[in-house]
Design an enzyme around this catalytic site. Structure first.
Site, short mmCIF file in Angstrom:
data_model
loop_
_atom_site.label_atom_id
_atom_site.label_comp_id
_atom_site.label_asym_id
_atom_site.label_seq_id
_atom_site.Cartn_x
_atom_site.Cartn_y
_atom_site.Cartn_z
N HIS A 62 81.09 55.64 75.51
CA HIS A 62 80.36 56.26 74.85
C HIS A 62 79.04 56.27 75.27
O HIS A 62 78.28 55.85 75.72
CB HIS A 62 80.74 56.21 73.18
CG HIS A 62 80.22 54.46 72.96
ND1 HIS A 62 78.48 54.65 73.29
CD2 HIS A 62 80.21 53.19 72.92
CE1 HIS A 62 77.96 53.11 72.18
NE2 HIS A 62 79.14 52.69 72.72
N ASP A 173 74.49 48.53 75.30
CA ASP A 173 75.54 48.98 74.51
C ASP A 173 75.48 51.15 73.94
O ASP A 173 74.60 51.33 74.02
CB ASP A 173 75.75 48.50 73.68
CG ASP A 173 76.93 49.12 72.67
OD1 ASP A 173 77.58 49.88 72.55
OD2 ASP A 173 76.96 48.25 70.86
N GLU A 202 79.97 57.57 68.94
CA GLU A 202 81.37 56.52 68.99
C GLU A 202 80.31 55.66 68.27
O GLU A 202 81.27 54.71 67.08
CB GLU A 202 81.29 55.81 70.38
CG GLU A 202 82.18 54.36 70.20
CD GLU A 202 81.07 53.19 69.82
OE1 GLU A 202 82.49 52.02 70.08
OE2 GLU A 202 80.11 53.63 69.43
N GLU A 203 79.13 55.36 67.90
CA GLU A 203 77.56 54.79 67.36
C GLU A 203 78.55 54.87 65.72
O GLU A 203 77.91 54.63 64.90
CB GLU A 203 77.12 54.56 67.09
CG GLU A 203 76.99 53.44 68.83
CD GLU A 203 77.03 52.42 68.74
OE1 GLU A 203 77.21 51.81 67.89
OE2 GLU A 203 76.71 51.79 69.81
N ASP A 225 82.81 49.49 77.32
CA ASP A 225 82.58 49.13 76.35
C ASP A 225 81.48 47.92 76.84
O ASP A 225 81.59 47.61 77.68
CB ASP A 225 83.35 49.42 75.04
CG ASP A 225 81.48 49.98 73.68
OD1 ASP A 225 81.04 49.59 73.54
OD2 ASP A 225 82.40 50.94 73.25
N HIS A 316 73.27 45.63 70.45
CA HIS A 316 72.34 46.83 69.03
C HIS A 316 71.00 45.99 68.74
O HIS A 316 70.50 46.44 67.74
CB HIS A 316 73.30 46.48 67.88
CG HIS A 316 74.49 47.25 67.75
ND1 HIS A 316 74.95 48.29 66.96
CD2 HIS A 316 74.90 47.96 68.63
CE1 HIS A 316 76.08 48.92 67.49
NE2 HIS A 316 75.91 48.72 68.54
#
Length: 341
Positions: A62, A173, A202-203, A225, A316
């Site tokens: 992603h 990420d 994706e998130e 990922d 994140h």
């Protein structure tokens, strides 16, 4: 590999605004693949043709990152924002941000009520993002609206850089997965037709993976990922046993099985190839989040799917940290798997 990851990590790409990341990937891949297309949702699909009767393999990474979006501007020109993706409020306060407008980048800082004016009980609480604002140094709403607009995406201002033996970046990420995807697509040798897919959004719900997998209907897929590295204070080893520098993670299940339970044949393939090639790896049974693999493996009548994830600290947040050898070994493992198909 380091230079590629830096370009990808520093590029903005909040969910729904992945254009710059996609452009970098296209530029890197244009001379190494047989076809490049962008689907209607914005996914990048790069194809390397195999034998006519060969398998079809989907590799998905992603392109989007978590971020913010302007939702309101008050009379004094201060900006209220919404969160895009899973963000812990405590990492936002006092960060410098970049607002991505149609006329370029506008710099701001995230502020809140100063601690000097907080009651004792307030100081002990995490400040909610709804009590924060962005200051862009203007005097009123009209001045602010001349340079930013509702819906403009916002990223935290951090640069990819070395951190001792490791590397730090704002969006590892999942720019790590994007870098792995690019390197694999450049070097892959296989009888299979390989689809390298940079997925969008994706998130915020694995959206791009759903549409791309439906379009391609591959025989098998791998999501590229990151996973949580727990080799730092504040977390028990049993809760996050993966360590930086010990090899990419082969995910056996995530979200306690509510997301993906890796197909037995994919699990066997990944582990056997890693053992044969003496590529270090770490097995993981996760109770945490999930990846594009969850959407892919439930597409049409089902697609056998696995996940390869270099362990990454502080995901994140704007200061995620990774060991470059884990990224490089992820590339080696995928290339070795593709050779055997």
């Amino acid at each position: 590999m380091k230079d590629l990851l830096k370009k990808l990590a520093d590029a903005p790409g909040v969910s729904g605004f992945e254009d710059e990341v996609r452009d970098i990937m296209i530029n890197e891949l244009k001379d190494s693949v047989d076809k490049i297309e962008i689907d209607q949702l914005g996914n990048l699909i790069a194809t390397r043709n195999g034998k006519p009767d060969g398998k079809k393999i989907m590799l998905a990474a992603h392109m989007d990152e978590i971020g913010l979006m302007i939702r309101y501007i008050d009379k004094n020109g201060f900006i209220k924002f919404s969160k895009i993706g899973g963000i812990n409020d405590q990492m936002l306060l006092n960060q410098e941000v970049s607002i991505h407008t149609s006329n370029g980048i506008v710099t701001g800082v995230i502020g809140s009520k100063p601690p000097h004016r907080m009651k004792e009980a307030e100081r002990k609480k995490v400040i909610d993002y709804e009590n924060m604002f962005i200051d862009i140094g203007v005097s009123d709403k009209e001045e602010a609206e001349n340079i930013v607009k509702l819906g403009d995406p916002i990223t935290i201002k951090q640069e990819f850089t070395e951190l001792g033996k490791l590397y730090k970046g704002k969006a590892l990420d999942n720019r790590i997965g994007c870098a792995v995807l690019v390197e694999v697509m450049k070097k892959a040798e296989s009888d299979a037709t390989i689809y390298g897919v940079g997925t969008v959004q994706e998130e915020v719900g694995l959206k791009g993976a759903k549409t791309a997998a439906f379009k391609l209907n591959p025989d098998m897929a791998l999501a590229l990922d990151v996973t949580i590295a727990g080799d730092h204070p504040g977390i028990k080893e049993e809760d996050a046993p993966a360590k930086t520098g010990k090899g990419p993670g082969i995910i056996l299940t995530d979200a306690s099985g509510r997301g993906l339970i890796t197909h037995p044949k994919i699990k066997e393939l990944l582990i056997s190839v890693a053992d044969e090639e003496e590529i270090p790896y770490q097995l993981e049974v996760s109770e945490g989040g999930t990846t594009d693999a969850t959407a892919i493996h439930l597409t049409r009548e089902g697609i056998p799917t696995g996940v390869i994830s270099p362990p990454t600290r502080y995901i994140h947040t704007p200061v995620s940290v990774v060991a470059m050898e884990d990224v490089e070994n992820a590339v080696k493992l995928i290339l070795a798997v593709l050779e055997r198909i």
